[in-house]
Design an enzyme around this catalytic site. Sequence first.
Site, short mmCIF file in Angstrom:
data_model
loop_
_atom_site.label_atom_id
_atom_site.label_comp_id
_atom_site.label_asym_id
_atom_site.label_seq_id
_atom_site.Cartn_x
_atom_site.Cartn_y
_atom_site.Cartn_z
N ASP A 60 0.88 -1.17 0.00
CA ASP A 60 0.00 0.00 0.00
C ASP A 60 0.92 1.22 0.00
O ASP A 60 1.71 1.41 0.93
CB ASP A 60 -0.84 -0.06 1.27
CG ASP A 60 -1.70 1.17 1.50
OD1 ASP A 60 -1.56 2.15 0.74
OD2 ASP A 60 -2.50 1.14 2.45
N ASN A 74 -6.76 12.78 -10.58
CA ASN A 74 -7.56 13.11 -11.76
C ASN A 74 -7.48 14.62 -11.98
O ASN A 74 -6.87 15.32 -11.17
CB ASN A 74 -9.01 12.62 -11.61
CG ASN A 74 -9.65 13.16 -10.35
OD1 ASN A 74 -9.66 14.37 -10.13
ND2 ASN A 74 -10.19 12.28 -9.52
N GLY A 117 -9.69 4.71 -5.85
CA GLY A 117 -8.42 3.99 -5.97
C GLY A 117 -7.33 4.55 -5.06
O GLY A 117 -7.57 4.90 -3.91
N ASP A 148 -5.81 7.35 -5.17
CA ASP A 148 -6.08 8.76 -4.83
C ASP A 148 -6.90 8.84 -3.53
O ASP A 148 -6.53 9.57 -2.59
CB ASP A 148 -6.87 9.37 -6.01
CG ASP A 148 -6.91 10.88 -5.99
OD1 ASP A 148 -6.27 11.49 -5.11
OD2 ASP A 148 -7.57 11.45 -6.88
N SER A 174 -2.74 4.92 -13.99
CA SER A 174 -3.73 4.68 -15.07
C SER A 174 -4.21 3.22 -15.21
O SER A 174 -5.06 2.95 -16.05
CB SER A 174 -3.23 5.14 -16.45
OG SER A 174 -3.32 6.54 -16.56
N THR A 175 -3.67 2.29 -14.41
CA THR A 175 -4.03 0.88 -14.64
C THR A 175 -5.23 0.41 -13.82
O THR A 175 -5.58 -0.77 -13.84
CB THR A 175 -2.85 -0.07 -14.36
OG1 THR A 175 -2.56 -0.07 -12.95
CG2 THR A 175 -1.62 0.33 -15.14
N ILE A 188 -8.92 2.47 -12.46
CA ILE A 188 -10.16 3.04 -12.99
C ILE A 188 -9.96 3.54 -14.44
O ILE A 188 -10.88 3.50 -15.24
CB ILE A 188 -10.64 4.20 -12.06
CG1 ILE A 188 -10.93 3.64 -10.65
CG2 ILE A 188 -11.88 4.89 -12.63
CD1 ILE A 188 -10.92 4.70 -9.55
N TYR A 189 -8.75 3.97 -14.78
CA TYR A 189 -8.48 4.52 -16.12
C TYR A 189 -8.16 3.46 -17.19
O TYR A 189 -7.92 3.80 -18.35
CB TYR A 189 -7.38 5.58 -16.05
CG TYR A 189 -7.84 6.92 -15.48
CD1 TYR A 189 -9.16 7.12 -15.10
CD2 TYR A 189 -6.95 7.98 -15.35
CE1 TYR A 189 -9.58 8.34 -14.59
CE2 TYR A 189 -7.38 9.21 -14.84
CZ TYR A 189 -8.69 9.37 -14.46
OH TYR A 189 -9.09 10.58 -13.97
P1 ADP Z 1 -6.16 5.40 -12.28
O1 ADP Z 1 -7.43 6.21 -12.24
O2 ADP Z 1 -4.95 6.22 -12.66
O3 ADP Z 1 -6.31 4.15 -13.05
P2 ADP Z 1 -6.40 3.92 -9.75
O4 ADP Z 1 -6.15 4.43 -8.39
O5 ADP Z 1 -7.76 3.45 -10.09
O6 ADP Z 1 -5.88 5.09 -10.73
O7 ADP Z 1 -5.41 2.74 -10.05
C1 ADP Z 1 -4.03 2.89 -10.24
C2 ADP Z 1 -3.31 1.71 -9.60
O8 ADP Z 1 -3.22 1.94 -8.19
C3 ADP Z 1 -4.01 0.38 -9.78
O9 ADP Z 1 -3.05 -0.56 -10.22
C4 ADP Z 1 -4.51 0.04 -8.38
O10 ADP Z 1 -4.49 -1.36 -8.15
C5 ADP Z 1 -3.47 0.73 -7.53
N1 ADP Z 1 -3.82 1.03 -6.13
C6 ADP Z 1 -5.03 1.18 -5.55
N2 ADP Z 1 -4.90 1.47 -4.24
C7 ADP Z 1 -3.57 1.50 -3.96
C8 ADP Z 1 -2.78 1.72 -2.80
N3 ADP Z 1 -3.33 1.99 -1.61
N4 ADP Z 1 -1.40 1.68 -2.91
C9 ADP Z 1 -0.83 1.42 -4.11
N5 ADP Z 1 -1.51 1.20 -5.24
C10 ADP Z 1 -2.87 1.23 -5.17
#
Ligand code: ADP
Length: 174
Positions: A13, A27, A35, A37, A124-125, A127-128
């Site tokens: 994390d 965003n 995610g 963010d 970006s991997t 929600i995007y």
């Molecule tokens: P985006 O909108 O850029 O795709 P996301 O947050 O949906 O952003 O996903 C980007 C990546 O971050 C994904 O691979 C997701 O699995 C990962 N992710 C989500 N939560 C965490 C976290 N707490 N620490 C590290 N990576 C995370």
Amino acid sequence: MNVENKIELLQADITKIIADAIVNAANTSLLGGGGVDGAIHRAGGPEILEECRKIVARQGGGKTGEAVITNAGRLPAKYVIHTVGPVWNDGKYHEEEKLANCYKNSLQLAVDNNCKTIAFPNISTGIYRFPKDGAAKIAVDMVKDFLSKTDKIEKVVFVCFDDENYGLYEALLN
Ligand code: ADP
């Protein structure tokens, strides 16, 4: 030191990482989202959002591929670098170039703020929906290219959350 020795891979994390800067996959609103963010703002507390609001008041929201820097609130990192990844749209809108810019501009902002260690999520991997294999290759290539041109950054950590990304980075880095 050669470039490979400055790159580390973790499955973790990112809010728990101790580094000069951690990168947020933000965003264009720069005001939080889902995610990683959401996780960063939840764990870091309101100080981060407060500084994001000031940036938005000054320059408007974030642009895809660009990056801004704030405090890290309660997080163990010193700074959060917020970069806006591209939404994947079949690769028809320069998504690859924009994703590479996220890594490059975040690294440059880290250097400009005397950060020596920086941790990246897999921008970006989530929600995007950027294809994970292509995104991992762009991330590794851009980081290696950047590290080969400056000695100001001592360590880059790729922080993968899911098993698939971790496996892809492991294959690329070993
Ligand atoms: P985006 O909108 O850029 O795709 P996301 O947050 O949906 O952003 O996903 C980007 C990546 O971050 C994904 O691979 C997701 O699995 C990962 N992710 C989500 N939560 C965490 C976290 N707490 N620490 C590290 N990576 C995370």
